[in-house]
Structure formats: C-alpha cells, structure tokens
Design an enzyme around this catalytic site. Sequence first.
Site, short mmCIF file in Angstrom:
data_model
loop_
_atom_site.label_atom_id
_atom_site.label_comp_id
_atom_site.label_asym_id
_atom_site.label_seq_id
_atom_site.Cartn_x
_atom_site.Cartn_y
_atom_site.Cartn_z
N ALA A 253 1.94 22.53 -30.22
CA ALA A 253 2.01 23.13 -28.89
C ALA A 253 0.63 23.61 -28.47
O ALA A 253 -0.23 23.90 -29.31
CB ALA A 253 2.99 24.30 -28.88
N ASP A 254 0.43 23.69 -27.17
CA ASP A 254 -0.80 24.28 -26.64
C ASP A 254 -0.44 25.04 -25.36
O ASP A 254 0.34 24.56 -24.54
CB ASP A 254 -1.84 23.22 -26.33
CG ASP A 254 -3.18 23.86 -25.98
OD1 ASP A 254 -3.91 24.24 -26.91
OD2 ASP A 254 -3.47 24.01 -24.78
N THR A 255 -1.02 26.24 -25.23
CA THR A 255 -0.72 27.10 -24.09
C THR A 255 -1.97 27.32 -23.26
O THR A 255 -3.03 27.63 -23.80
CB THR A 255 -0.15 28.45 -24.57
OG1 THR A 255 1.05 28.21 -25.32
CG2 THR A 255 0.18 29.35 -23.39
N GLY B 171 2.36 22.93 -23.38
CA GLY B 171 2.74 21.57 -23.72
C GLY B 171 3.31 21.58 -25.12
O GLY B 171 2.77 22.23 -26.02
#
Length: 208
Positions: A78-80, A115
């Site tokens: 995940a990436d924020t 994502g």
Amino acid sequence: MSILQKLVLASGSPRRIELLQQAGIEPDRILPADVDETPLRAEHPRSLAKRLSKEKAEKALASLKSEEDHVPAFILAADTVVAVGRRILPKAETIDDAVNCLGLLSGRSHRVYSGICLITPGGKLRQRLVETRVRFKRLPREEIDAYVASGEWRGKAGGYAVQGLAGSFVVKLVGSYTNVVGLPLYESVALLSGEGFKAHKNWHVARP
C-alpha cells in the site's frame, strides 16, 4: 495451513501491521519494499498512490523469488498520499516539512489517497484506490508548534497522524478513517477475500 495462505506485507509500517491485526489478520512475513517515491512530472496524487503500491508489491515479489526456498504467497502493498488539490504533500522528515504541511492544511480540506496492490500466489495482480476527504480546523501557530514538538509527524504523509494528537484537528472526515491512518481495512480485506485468502480464519481466537 495451506502454503497458498501465506501472507507477506510489503511494508514495515507499524500502523499497517496494527490495522491488519485489528482485522484479525497476522502477516506471515513483513518485507518492506523501499522504492523511489518521487512523483513523476505532473503526476496526479491518485496515480502516484496506485503506481507506488504496485511498485512495492512487485519489488517484494522479486525479492521473494530470489530466495532459494521461495514459496508462493499473497503479497499486499500500500501507499498513502496526502494532497491539497493536485499538490502532493511530502512525508515529513524535517521540522520545516511538518510546519509547511500543517500551515497548508490549516482551515482547509484535503484528500488522502491510498493505493492497495495485491499479488496472488498465482501471479494475479489486483489494485484498489481509496479516497478520503478531510477538513482541518484553523491551526494557530502555537498549536502547530506544540504539535511539531510532539514529534508525532515524523515520516507521516502530510505531516500528521490522524490516530494521534492530530485527530483533534479534524473538523470533518468523509470516507474511510483507516485509509487516513494508512491502510483502508474494508477494501484490503475485501481484496484478499475476493482472491481466496481466508481473512476471517483467526476470528475465533479474537479477544474483546
């Protein structure tokens, strides 16, 4: 347990680990995948979040495949990204970063994009993008200074941690709260379950 039920989390973030544990999911392995998080020229925040989550998952997969005793596994990454309009805020590493981020967010609405990327044991790649709208109250300089002194902002996208002291800044939040913390749980669990991962297998031992 079936070897196809192994779960690798491609992140060393304590917040993401805790969120998965909150949902009763214990990763079998933590495999941080460091990638260059610099946005591409004119890249939209939502595109950046999706691209980086995919790159992290693929890097973790490549790392696993290089091991002699490699066993296929579910890989979750995940990436924020925090953004005001199209302006992407950094993951604050310095006091100046934090002060600038908080000054920009003060009294305004911003968006948090996460994502999520899942690679299945069979090699299928699935992605989701989650968006949450957050509005901060106006932050007087003395409150910004007090928050910066706490050190809570270090390494956080947008220079704040909503699950901590900065929760008191939030006037309104529309969408997933866990997304703002760093991993949207509903979407992550749904993605895993949809690909055959038994996300609820440990619920019988959950503590109140």
